[in-house]
Write a protein that holds these residues in place. Structure first.
Motif, PDB file in Angstrom:
ATOM      1  N   LEU A 116       0.837  -1.211   0.000  1.00  0.00           N
ATOM      2  CA  LEU A 116       0.000   0.000   0.000  1.00  0.00           C
ATOM      3  C   LEU A 116       0.868   1.257   0.000  1.00  0.00           C
ATOM      4  N   ILE A 117       2.081   1.145   0.538  1.00  0.00           N
ATOM      5  CA  ILE A 117       2.982   2.299   0.558  1.00  0.00           C
ATOM      6  C   ILE A 117       3.376   2.698  -0.859  1.00  0.00           C
ATOM      7  N   VAL A 118       3.560   1.711  -1.733  1.00  0.00           N
ATOM      8  CA  VAL A 118       4.051   1.997  -3.082  1.00  0.00           C
ATOM      9  C   VAL A 118       3.103   2.915  -3.870  1.00  0.00           C
ATOM     10  N   PRO A 119       1.785   2.581  -4.019  1.00  0.00           N
ATOM     11  CA  PRO A 119       0.921   3.503  -4.773  1.00  0.00           C
ATOM     12  C   PRO A 119       0.753   4.858  -4.091  1.00  0.00           C
ATOM     13  N   SER A 121       6.775   6.090   9.169  1.00  0.00           N
ATOM     14  CA  SER A 121       6.391   6.420  10.547  1.00  0.00           C
ATOM     15  C   SER A 121       4.956   5.996  10.833  1.00  0.00           C
ATOM     16  N   ILE A 122       4.075   6.066   9.842  1.00  0.00           N
ATOM     17  CA  ILE A 122       2.700   5.583  10.028  1.00  0.00           C
ATOM     18  C   ILE A 122       2.694   4.067  10.199  1.00  0.00           C
ATOM     19  N   LEU A 123       3.542   3.375   9.432  1.00  0.00           N
ATOM     20  CA  LEU A 123       3.641   1.919   9.570  1.00  0.00           C
ATOM     21  C   LEU A 123       4.166   1.540  10.959  1.00  0.00           C
ATOM     22  N   ILE A 124       5.166   2.275  11.452  1.00  0.00           N
ATOM     23  CA  ILE A 124       5.689   2.003  12.796  1.00  0.00           C
ATOM     24  C   ILE A 124       4.619   2.256  13.855  1.00  0.00           C
ATOM     25  N   SER A 125       3.789   3.284  13.645  1.00  0.00           N
ATOM     26  CA  SER A 125       2.693   3.559  14.579  1.00  0.00           C
ATOM     27  C   SER A 125       1.736   2.384  14.640  1.00  0.00           C
ATOM     28  N   MET A 147       1.922  10.068  16.609  1.00  0.00           N
ATOM     29  CA  MET A 147       3.361   9.984  16.384  1.00  0.00           C
ATOM     30  C   MET A 147       3.672   9.845  14.898  1.00  0.00           C
ATOM     31  N   GLY A 148       2.774   9.158  14.161  1.00  0.00           N
ATOM     32  CA  GLY A 148       2.995   8.977  12.737  1.00  0.00           C
ATOM     33  C   GLY A 148       2.922  10.264  11.946  1.00  0.00           C
TER      34      GLY A 148
END
Length: 336
Positions: free
Chosen positions: A11-14, A314-318, A261-262
């Motif tokens: 999902l990050i790619v698009p 950072s959103i993924l880490i959240s 945090m994200g």
């Protein structure tokens, strides 16, 4: 967990492609371009813009690759960044990746210190205020935070420079650069101390706005949690108040704070543009501001791409921290 991570990664790619495409489009639609700036520079060197032939303009466009259609330029840019080739700067013809490699650690250091201070101070202060709702102490803290939140960062920077930066009163902290002259002669610990001395005022300027917001947010979240039935039940069972607040209430109130945090890191990086300009710190904010003014397309696109990637990571880490804070949340549930 692996399936969830793979799904989020794809999902990050698009999302990344969408952000870079919109940024590339805005840059192309913005008034001015490297060709016009080049012509202005020629005019400043004694050659009037009216005398610049059409051939010179076309040669300049070809030099920068601006003679190709928009879609071709974007696809060529995408093809290059796969190999981390961000091209050369239009401004000084240095590799863009090298310029970002010099600026990014400074901005990350500045923002990580600021985020650490924001969370370290604001959460205990928000808890302290929430367990004393509507008291005189709570009202004083609330008023102080509202005033603090309303102050723009550039105004705070000017006040700090005036009062403690050698403006008109005390001369306690430097206001220019990241190091003092002669830094090479200092020991390793001396260099650390000198850099920390220079970062005091920029970190304070960058931290105060986020600190006020996060304190108010943590107070509101904790007030909502301590009114829940399970908190009332814990108190009725005779559980010590400190245990009720810090083990049961704060842990559940942390979940929305992790969500923030994200978005806090990209917000602080955006805010560092002003701080780095005021204190002349050679970070990403200063580099991006100068790149926009000089229509340095490769540098602007590289900064936008890196900041977009940092935001998405950072959103993924959240999301991953959700599971650590709240065991009721599983990757399978979030996936569904």
């Amino acid at each position: 967990m692996l399936a969830y991570l793979l799904k989020r990664f794809f999902l990050i790619v698009p999302t990344f492609l969408g952000i870079t495409f919109v940024t590339f489009l805005i840059i192309q639609l913005a008034p001015g371009n490297p060709v016009s700036l080049k012509i202005q520079q020629l005019g400043g060197e004694g050659i009037k813009s009216e005398t610049v032939s059409r051939e010179v303009i076309e040669q300049t466009k070809k030099l920068y690759g601006l003679d190709k259609p928009f879609s071709v330029q974007y696809l060529q840019w995408l093809k290059r960044i796969v190999t981390f080739d961000f091209g050369e700067s239009y401004k000084d013809h240095r590799p863009v990746l090298k310029k970002i490699g010099e600026a990014l650690p400074i901005t990350l250091l500045l923002n990580l210190i600021s985020i650490f201070l924001i969370y370290t101070i604001s959460i205990p202060l928000g808890v302290f205020s929430a367990v004393r709702p509507d008291s005189r102490t709570d009202k004083i803290i609330t008023l102080f935070l509202f005033i603090l939140y309303s102050l723009p960062s550039f105004w705070i920077a000017m006040i700090l420079i005036m009062f403690v930066g050698g403006g008109e009163y005390l001369d306690l902290f430097p206001v220019v650069g990241l190091f003092s002259r002669g830094i090479e002669q200092l020991s390793w610990w001396g260099k650390i101390g000198n850099a920390s001395w220079h970062l005091v005022l920029p970190v304070i300027t960058l931290t105060l706005g986020g600190f006020a917001f996060m304190t108010r947010f943590s107070r509101a979240q904790l007030l909502e949690v301590i009114r829940q039935d399970y908190i009332r039940t814990a108190r009725a069972k005779g559980v010590p108040e400190r245990w009720v607040v810090w083990k049961h209430a704060v842990r559940n109130a942390l979940i929305p704070m992790i969500t923030l945090m994200g978005t806090l890191l990209p917000g602080l990086i955006g805010g560092s543009v002003i701080v780095e300009q005021i204190f002349t710190i050679p970070g990403m904010g200063k580099l991006g501001f100068e790149a926009v003014l000089s229509r340095d397309y490769p540098t602007v696109m590289a900064i936008a791409a890196i900041e977009a990637l940092l935001t998405l990571l950072s959103i993924l880490i959240s999301d991953l921290l959700y599971v650590m804070v709240d065991p009721r949340i599983s990757f399978e549930r979030r996936q569904s």
